[in-house]
Design an enzyme around this catalytic site. Structure first.
Site, PDB file in Angstrom:
ATOM      1  N   TYR A  80       4.154   4.831   3.127  1.00 19.51           N
ATOM      2  CA  TYR A  80       4.140   3.989   4.327  1.00 19.51           C
ATOM      3  C   TYR A  80       5.343   3.050   4.443  1.00 19.51           C
ATOM      4  CZ  TYR A  80      -0.615   5.741   4.616  1.00 19.51           C
ATOM      5  OH  TYR A  80      -1.711   6.572   4.708  1.00 19.51           O
TER       6      TYR A  80
ATOM      7  N   ARG B 261       0.836  -1.200   0.000  1.00 20.63           N
ATOM      8  CA  ARG B 261       0.000   0.000   0.000  1.00 20.63           C
ATOM      9  C   ARG B 261       0.877   1.258   0.000  1.00 20.63           C
ATOM     10  NH1 ARG B 261      -3.012   2.467   5.285  1.00 20.63           N
ATOM     11  NH2 ARG B 261      -4.062   4.190   4.247  1.00 20.63           N
TER      12      ARG B 261
ATOM     13  N   ASN C 109      -2.211   2.365  16.153  1.00 20.83           N
ATOM     14  CA  ASN C 109      -2.279   3.120  14.902  1.00 20.83           C
ATOM     15  C   ASN C 109      -3.728   3.034  14.432  1.00 20.83           C
ATOM     16  OD1 ASN C 109      -2.203   4.260  12.389  1.00 20.83           O
ATOM     17  ND2 ASN C 109      -0.278   3.286  11.781  1.00 20.83           N
TER      18      ASN C 109
HETATM   19  C1  DQA Z   1      -1.749   6.482   9.111  1.00 22.49           C
HETATM   20  C2  DQA Z   1      -2.148   7.882   8.654  1.00 22.49           C
HETATM   21  C3  DQA Z   1      -3.642   7.957   8.394  1.00 22.49           C
HETATM   22  O1  DQA Z   1      -3.997   9.256   7.931  1.00 22.49           O
HETATM   23  C4  DQA Z   1      -4.039   6.944   7.329  1.00 22.49           C
HETATM   24  O2  DQA Z   1      -5.440   6.947   7.162  1.00 22.49           O
HETATM   25  C5  DQA Z   1      -3.526   5.583   7.580  1.00 22.49           C
HETATM   26  C6  DQA Z   1      -2.190   5.411   8.138  1.00 22.49           C
HETATM   27  C7  DQA Z   1      -0.220   6.346   9.263  1.00 22.49           C
HETATM   28  O3  DQA Z   1       0.209   5.393   9.896  1.00 22.49           O
HETATM   29  O4  DQA Z   1       0.531   7.176   8.730  1.00 22.49           O
HETATM   30  O5  DQA Z   1      -4.159   4.596   7.240  1.00 22.49           O
HETATM   31  O6  DQA Z   1      -2.325   6.243  10.381  1.00 22.49           O
END
Ligand code: DQA
Length: 150
Positions: A23, A18, A73
């Site tokens: 990320y 993803r 998270n």
């Molecule tokens: C997240 C940041 C969020 O805005 C996003 O929706 C995610 C991942 C991060 O780990 O950077 O899914 O939490």
């Protein structure tokens, strides 16, 4: 045995493929393995992921009842889930530490990511360091929050 719950919200099961430019390339399993390698033997890392808000809230309730420290998270739930916030607030009331983590730095991204409804009930927030955000959170729990009084 000390157990740390490492809870992950929607789409984080897709880490690795993803948006790796946002990320990183580590999967959630990689992050779990790296956390386990970094903690003493008597610390259990219980890492879970769900795309389901109700399931995530249930795990927070479990953490409250078992008094388990949480690294969370909340992924996209960060930005709008008052239900998750109300669950997380019960950790605060119970004096159980909660570290909100993000791989990316939401404040450097789209405006809708600048709001966290969770931060106000978290012990602290670590964001923007990729998988290292999780390691920093666990490190703080072990060095500060869970240290037994001397
Ligand atoms: C997240 C940041 C969020 O805005 C996003 O929706 C995610 C991942 C991060 O780990 O950077 O899914 O939490």
């Amino acid at each position: 045995m000390t157990t740390i719950l490492v809870l992950n919200g929607p789409n984080l099961g897709r880490l690795g493929t993803r948006e790796p430019e946002v990320y990183g390339s580590e999967t959630l399993a990689d992050i779990g393995a790296s956390l386990r390698a970094s903690v003493p033997d008597e610390v259990e890392i219980d890492l879970r992921q769900t795309d389901d808000e109700g399931e995530l809230i249930g795990w927070i309730h479990e953490a409250v009842d078992r008094r388990l420290p949480v690294v969370l998270n909340p992924a996209a739930f960060t930005h709008y889930s008052y239900a998750l916030r109300d669950a997380a607030a019960q950790l605060t009331t119970a004096g159980v530490p909660l570290v909100e983590v993000h791989l990316s730095n939401p404040h450097a991204r789209e405006a809708f990511r600048h709001t966290s409804v969770i931060s106000g009930v978290a012990s602290g927030v670590i964001a923007g360091f990729g998988a290292e955000s999780y390691r920093l959170a666990v490190d703080w729990l072990l060095r500060a929050a869970l240290r037994s009084p001397s």
